[in-house]
Design an enzyme around this catalytic site. Structure first.
Site, PDB file in Angstrom:
ATOM      1  N   HIS A  44      -0.847 -11.309   4.534  1.00  0.00           N
ATOM      2  CA  HIS A  44      -1.649 -10.838   3.410  1.00  0.00           C
ATOM      3  C   HIS A  44      -0.842  -9.903   2.513  1.00  0.00           C
ATOM      4  O   HIS A  44       0.156  -9.311   2.932  1.00  0.00           O
ATOM      5  CB  HIS A  44      -2.898 -10.132   3.922  1.00  0.00           C
ATOM      6  CG  HIS A  44      -3.918 -11.078   4.489  1.00  0.00           C
ATOM      7  ND1 HIS A  44      -5.147 -10.666   4.929  1.00  0.00           N
ATOM      8  CD2 HIS A  44      -3.898 -12.424   4.667  1.00  0.00           C
ATOM      9  CE1 HIS A  44      -5.836 -11.699   5.353  1.00  0.00           C
ATOM     10  NE2 HIS A  44      -5.091 -12.784   5.223  1.00  0.00           N
ATOM     11  N   GLU A  73      -1.464  -6.930   1.335  1.00  0.00           N
ATOM     12  CA  GLU A  73      -1.389  -5.526   1.769  1.00  0.00           C
ATOM     13  C   GLU A  73      -0.297  -5.351   2.823  1.00  0.00           C
ATOM     14  O   GLU A  73       0.500  -4.408   2.758  1.00  0.00           O
ATOM     15  CB  GLU A  73      -2.736  -5.071   2.347  1.00  0.00           C
ATOM     16  CG  GLU A  73      -3.896  -5.194   1.392  1.00  0.00           C
ATOM     17  CD  GLU A  73      -4.642  -6.525   1.471  1.00  0.00           C
ATOM     18  OE1 GLU A  73      -5.848  -6.523   1.168  1.00  0.00           O
ATOM     19  OE2 GLU A  73      -4.038  -7.563   1.825  1.00  0.00           O
ATOM     20  N   CYS A 132      -9.169  -7.246   4.364  1.00  0.00           N
ATOM     21  CA  CYS A 132      -9.784  -7.674   5.618  1.00  0.00           C
ATOM     22  C   CYS A 132      -9.597  -6.582   6.668  1.00  0.00           C
ATOM     23  O   CYS A 132      -8.868  -5.612   6.444  1.00  0.00           O
ATOM     24  CB  CYS A 132      -9.150  -8.989   6.095  1.00  0.00           C
ATOM     25  SG  CYS A 132      -7.463  -8.804   6.733  1.00  0.00           S
ATOM     26  N   CYS A 161      -5.876  -5.943   7.700  1.00  0.00           N
ATOM     27  CA  CYS A 161      -5.147  -5.165   6.697  1.00  0.00           C
ATOM     28  C   CYS A 161      -5.656  -3.730   6.639  1.00  0.00           C
ATOM     29  O   CYS A 161      -4.879  -2.807   6.403  1.00  0.00           O
ATOM     30  CB  CYS A 161      -5.228  -5.844   5.330  1.00  0.00           C
ATOM     31  SG  CYS A 161      -4.222  -7.352   5.257  1.00  0.00           S
TER      32      CYS A 161
END
Length: 166
Positions: free
Chosen positions: A80, A82, A108, A111
């Protein structure tokens, strides 16, 4: 020479979110492009990232699908935005403490844990389209418990930003 500054310049939040959105344009994911921009207290960009395949995983062999058996989808493999922004950072953990992260999609739960562990103390997001998912409910619980502020970006109006490269 004009004695007055230009009035339609980008505010800091608009600028950093635009950089997150621009970073997202590097993503090869056909369904979801997400970018992240980490910023220090004095408005210095510390790092950026976008969602994609891990280093060394051939993008052409990467399973970009959302449907099917779990191991045949992108979900167990994709990194992801992040995570990538935090891992791309080249300073010390101390430099990330109390920083902000701008993301175009609310983080999410996985993260959220990485954000918390990195020392980032504020999340500014553009969209929370999965707000009612278990993952995002867990993210908010984690952020609330660990003292990480989160808020939807406060835009006075929708902005269209065009960049021409010639």
């Amino acid at each position: 020479m004009s004695s007055k500054k230009r009035e339609n310049y980008l505010a800091w939040d608009e600028y950093f979110m635009a950089i997150a959105k621009l970073s997202a344009m590097r993503s090869k994911d056909p369904s979801t492009q997400v970018g992240a921009c980490i910023v220090s207290n004095d408005n210095r960009i510390l790092s950026i990232g976008y969602n994609g395949a891990p280093n060394g995983f051939d993008d052409d062999k990467f399973p970009w699908g959302r449907e099917g058996e779990n191991l045949d989808t992108k979900y167990p493999y994709v990194c992801h935005a992040e995570m990538n922004a935090i891992l791309n950072f080249r300073g010390t953990k101390k430099d990330l403490e109390n920083a902000k992260i701008y993301v175009d999609l609310f983080p999410c739960n996985e993260c959220a844990k990485i954000i918390i562990q990195s020392g980032i103390k504020e999340v500014i997001y553009l969209s929370d389209k999965y707000a009612n998912s278990d993952n995002n409910i867990a993210s908010r619980k984690l952020f609330d418990e660990c003292g990480v502020k989160y808020s939807k970006i406060n835009l006075k109006e929708e902005r269209q930003i065009e960049i021409k490269l010639k």
